[in-house]
Design a protein around this motif. Structure first.
Motif, PDB file in Angstrom:
ATOM      1  N   GLU A   1     -11.766  -0.710  -3.927  1.00 26.31           N
ATOM      2  CA  GLU A   1     -11.557  -1.351  -2.631  1.00 26.31           C
ATOM      3  C   GLU A   1     -10.558  -2.505  -2.697  1.00 26.31           C
ATOM      4  O   GLU A   1      -9.916  -2.842  -1.710  1.00 26.31           O
ATOM      5  CB  GLU A   1     -12.899  -1.858  -2.091  1.00 26.31           C
TER       6      GLU A   1
ATOM      7  N   LYS B   1      -7.107   0.622   4.721  1.00 26.04           N
ATOM      8  CA  LYS B   1      -8.356   1.277   4.315  1.00 26.04           C
ATOM      9  C   LYS B   1      -9.188   1.654   5.533  1.00 26.04           C
ATOM     10  O   LYS B   1      -9.405   0.842   6.426  1.00 26.04           O
ATOM     11  CB  LYS B   1      -9.184   0.350   3.426  1.00 26.04           C
TER      12      LYS B   1
ATOM     13  N   ASN C   1     -11.458   1.211  10.574  1.00 23.85           N
ATOM     14  CA  ASN C   1     -11.539   0.123   9.598  1.00 23.85           C
ATOM     15  C   ASN C   1     -12.998  -0.250   9.414  1.00 23.85           C
ATOM     16  O   ASN C   1     -13.825  -0.016  10.293  1.00 23.85           O
ATOM     17  CB  ASN C   1     -10.742  -1.096  10.061  1.00 23.85           C
TER      18      ASN C   1
ATOM     19  N   ILE D   1      -5.584   5.299   4.385  1.00 25.19           N
ATOM     20  CA  ILE D   1      -6.287   5.610   3.148  1.00 25.19           C
ATOM     21  C   ILE D   1      -7.747   5.844   3.511  1.00 25.19           C
ATOM     22  O   ILE D   1      -8.477   4.913   3.837  1.00 25.19           O
ATOM     23  CB  ILE D   1      -6.101   4.483   2.117  1.00 25.19           C
TER      24      ILE D   1
ATOM     25  N   ASP E   1       0.833  -1.205   0.000  1.00 27.06           N
ATOM     26  CA  ASP E   1       0.000   0.000   0.000  1.00 27.06           C
ATOM     27  C   ASP E   1       0.866   1.253   0.000  1.00 27.06           C
ATOM     28  O   ASP E   1       0.574   2.228  -0.686  1.00 27.06           O
ATOM     29  CB  ASP E   1      -0.932   0.015   1.207  1.00 27.06           C
TER      30      ASP E   1
ATOM     31  N   TYR F   1      -6.108  -1.880  -2.162  1.00 27.81           N
ATOM     32  CA  TYR F   1      -5.393  -1.716  -0.900  1.00 27.81           C
ATOM     33  C   TYR F   1      -5.741  -2.829   0.083  1.00 27.81           C
ATOM     34  O   TYR F   1      -6.808  -3.416   0.027  1.00 27.81           O
ATOM     35  CB  TYR F   1      -5.732  -0.364  -0.278  1.00 27.81           C
TER      36      TYR F   1
ATOM     37  N   GLU G   1      -8.828  10.136  -4.300  1.00 27.54           N
ATOM     38  CA  GLU G   1      -8.423   9.351  -3.140  1.00 27.54           C
ATOM     39  C   GLU G   1      -7.850  10.307  -2.100  1.00 27.54           C
ATOM     40  O   GLU G   1      -7.295  11.354  -2.445  1.00 27.54           O
ATOM     41  CB  GLU G   1      -7.390   8.287  -3.514  1.00 27.54           C
TER      42      GLU G   1
ATOM     43  N   PHE H   1     -10.932   5.833  -1.292  1.00 30.17           N
ATOM     44  CA  PHE H   1     -10.263   5.076  -2.344  1.00 30.17           C
ATOM     45  C   PHE H   1     -11.250   4.770  -3.453  1.00 30.17           C
ATOM     46  O   PHE H   1     -12.449   4.667  -3.229  1.00 30.17           O
ATOM     47  CB  PHE H   1      -9.654   3.780  -1.792  1.00 30.17           C
TER      48      PHE H   1
END
Length: 157
Positions: free
Chosen positions: A102, A110, A129, A96, A30, A105, A77, A99
């Motif tokens: 999905e 994420k 998350n 991140i 990532d 990453y 992003e 984005f």
């Protein structure tokens, strides 16, 4: 029976080792992808002072001790990098926050923004998350310049 327990422990240990290595390699990948997306033309904020933060971890923690953050906005992003006071040029892996795809990453990079409140020269942002395992962070950022406020308003709306 004792051999069965030993074999099960070895299998369980290998499974845990696999998932830990997969998570670490995912974070490294990532970082590489985000680095490739950021260039000198990428819109970004200056370093923003974090006055306080709340961190809730469940099972996994990828580092949460920092004093400054910087947002980058690239091709729809949003990336957030954080750092300590010293050294000034070493940032933690990106969070991140928005984005396009999905599947690009890893799970632990994420995050979804659950709260964004830009009030005067301060910002309260909360992100976590998507599922139960991982980190939930609430950052209280202060002394935001007019230029950075405009950049944040434009990209978080």
């Amino acid at each position: 029976m004792e051999i069965f327990q030993i074999v099960m422990q070895i299998i369980f240990g290998c499974i845990i080792f696999y998932f830990v290595i997969k998570a670490i390699l995912g974070k490294l990948n990532d970082r590489k992808i985000v680095s490739n997306n950021i260039n000198s033309e990428t819109e970004k904020t200056n370093d923003l002072k974090i006055s306080s933060y709340i961190c809730r971890d469940f099972l996994i923690d990828f580092g949460t001790e920092f004093n400054y953050c910087k947002f980058y906005f690239s091709e729809n992003e949003i990336y957030l990098f954080c750092r300590n006071t010293y050294p000034t040029d070493i940032y933690n892996s990106p969070y991140i926050l928005k984005f396009k795809d999905e599947n690009v990453y890893s799970y632990f990079s994420k995050f979804i923004v659950t709260h964004f409140d830009l009030n005067g020269d301060s910002l309260k942002i909360q992100f976590k998350n998507k599922k139960a395992i991982g980190t939930e962070l609430t950052l209280n950022i202060v002394n935001i310049s007019e230029k950075d406020k405009e950049i944040l308003k434009k990209n978080f709306n």
